[in-house]
Design an enzyme around this catalytic site. Sequence first.
Site, short mmCIF file in Angstrom:
data_model
loop_
_atom_site.label_atom_id
_atom_site.label_comp_id
_atom_site.label_asym_id
_atom_site.label_seq_id
_atom_site.Cartn_x
_atom_site.Cartn_y
_atom_site.Cartn_z
CD GLN A 1 -0.11 4.04 5.63
OE1 GLN A 1 -0.93 4.91 5.18
NE2 GLN A 1 -0.11 3.03 4.64
CG LEU B 1 -1.17 -8.16 -8.89
CD1 LEU B 1 -2.04 -7.38 -9.78
CD2 LEU B 1 0.27 -8.69 -9.47
CG HIS C 1 -3.08 -0.02 -6.72
ND1 HIS C 1 -1.67 -0.17 -6.88
CD2 HIS C 1 -3.09 0.04 -5.54
CE1 HIS C 1 -1.00 -0.39 -5.87
NE2 HIS C 1 -1.68 0.17 -4.78
CG ASP D 1 -3.62 -3.93 2.45
OD1 ASP D 1 -2.63 -4.15 2.78
OD2 ASP D 1 -3.86 -3.73 1.10
CD GLN E 1 -3.81 -4.47 -14.68
OE1 GLN E 1 -5.35 -4.31 -14.67
NE2 GLN E 1 -3.14 -3.75 -15.33
N GLY F 1 -9.11 -2.69 -0.95
CA GLY F 1 -8.82 -3.93 -1.58
C GLY F 1 -8.98 -4.84 -0.39
N GLY G 1 0.40 4.87 -4.55
CA GLY G 1 1.01 4.79 -5.69
C GLY G 1 1.75 3.59 -6.17
CB SER H 1 3.77 -1.13 -4.22
OG SER H 1 2.28 -0.85 -4.70
P1 AMP Z 1 -1.57 0.54 -1.25
O1 AMP Z 1 -1.16 1.65 -2.38
O2 AMP Z 1 -0.72 -0.59 -1.03
O3 AMP Z 1 -1.85 1.52 -0.12
O4 AMP Z 1 -3.10 0.17 -1.58
C1 AMP Z 1 -3.87 0.92 -2.00
C2 AMP Z 1 -5.37 0.18 -2.09
O5 AMP Z 1 -5.12 -0.86 -3.21
C3 AMP Z 1 -5.68 -0.70 -0.74
O6 AMP Z 1 -7.08 -0.44 -0.68
C4 AMP Z 1 -5.19 -1.93 -1.02
O7 AMP Z 1 -5.88 -2.86 -0.26
C5 AMP Z 1 -5.44 -2.16 -2.63
N1 AMP Z 1 -4.74 -3.30 -3.24
C6 AMP Z 1 -3.38 -3.31 -3.03
N2 AMP Z 1 -3.08 -4.34 -3.53
C7 AMP Z 1 -4.30 -5.16 -3.85
C8 AMP Z 1 -4.54 -6.28 -4.68
N3 AMP Z 1 -3.47 -7.15 -5.02
N4 AMP Z 1 -5.81 -6.69 -5.11
C9 AMP Z 1 -6.53 -5.70 -4.49
N5 AMP Z 1 -6.58 -4.66 -3.95
C10 AMP Z 1 -5.19 -4.24 -3.67
#
Ligand code: AMP
Length: 281
Positions: free
Chosen positions: A61, A185, A37, A151, A35, A148, A31, A187
């Site tokens: 995690q 980008l 996500h 990561d 952009q 993404g 969450g 969170s």
């Molecule tokens: P998170 O909410 O941080 O667990 O991210 C959820 C998914 O969004 C994961 O697969 C991340 O790798 C992807 N993600 C987060 N930030 C980015 C970004 N700047 N560019 C591309 N994918 C992202």
Amino acid sequence: MKIESTIQGLSESLKTARTNQKIIGLVPTMGNLHQGHLNLVREARKKCDIVVVSIFVNPIQFGPNEDYDSYPRTLEQDSKLLEEVGCDYIFAPTVEQMYGNQPRLTNISVSGITADLCGLQRPGHFDGVAVVVTKLFNIVRPEIAFFGEKDFQQLAVIRQFVRDLNMPIEITGVPIARAEDGLALSSRNGYLSEEHRKTAPIIHQCLKIAEQDLQQGKKLADVLANIASTLTQAGFVIDYVEARTPELQKIEEFNQNIVLFIAAKIGTTRLIDNLQVQHNA
Ligand code: AMP
């Protein structure tokens, strides 16, 4: 778009899609969407009939001194963004819904590629990711799941256990979305003070300079040392600056396509970034 907070509710909702052989796509997130996500969701929209976005801040995690409690939870704002981009179902379960009241005795642990980079500073992190992603796969049963490249190590870990355990799911990686000044980008960028937000794009600038230096023939060790000293001078505390093959194997020289990885803290915020560098033989 519908928001489901229970496993049963989501399963009921997906039943018709499944009997009609619709392609279900899953985008797992924690969450506080941006952009980056939303690009994953757009990609899912292109490839799938039904798009499910999970929003779940996964306690297992996070390390004991990490930001689980303070992690931004912004479901209302997230649902507006997801509605605009064309998501069909948000799956936003509680911790109890995901983990129940009984102790969990099963773990999923990928060895080797989790031993260093983020695995070193965050012991147990990738086990936690592997468990929650597997649970989400079993709950949603998607044909395709989207992650993404931001990561990069996480993506490699997921591809590995999916392959090792014959999970019938296609894993799609999506390029890093960046702010105009190059900052990847995240969170967690919301934690940055105004001053640190101005400093943060140096990480990406270092990666781009390193790419140029490597392609102009500079030695890998010197290029990595240069990144480290630039970041330290700018006020970062470095966790790691590393070069790996795309499969995360260690390398000594730039003689194939590689990935440069940085993890560094500015103030109390830990930022990660990476860049794939082509070797033009
Ligand atoms: P998170 O909410 O941080 O667990 O991210 C959820 C998914 O969004 C994961 O697969 C991340 O790798 C992807 N993600 C987060 N930030 C980015 C970004 N700047 N560019 C591309 N994918 C992202």
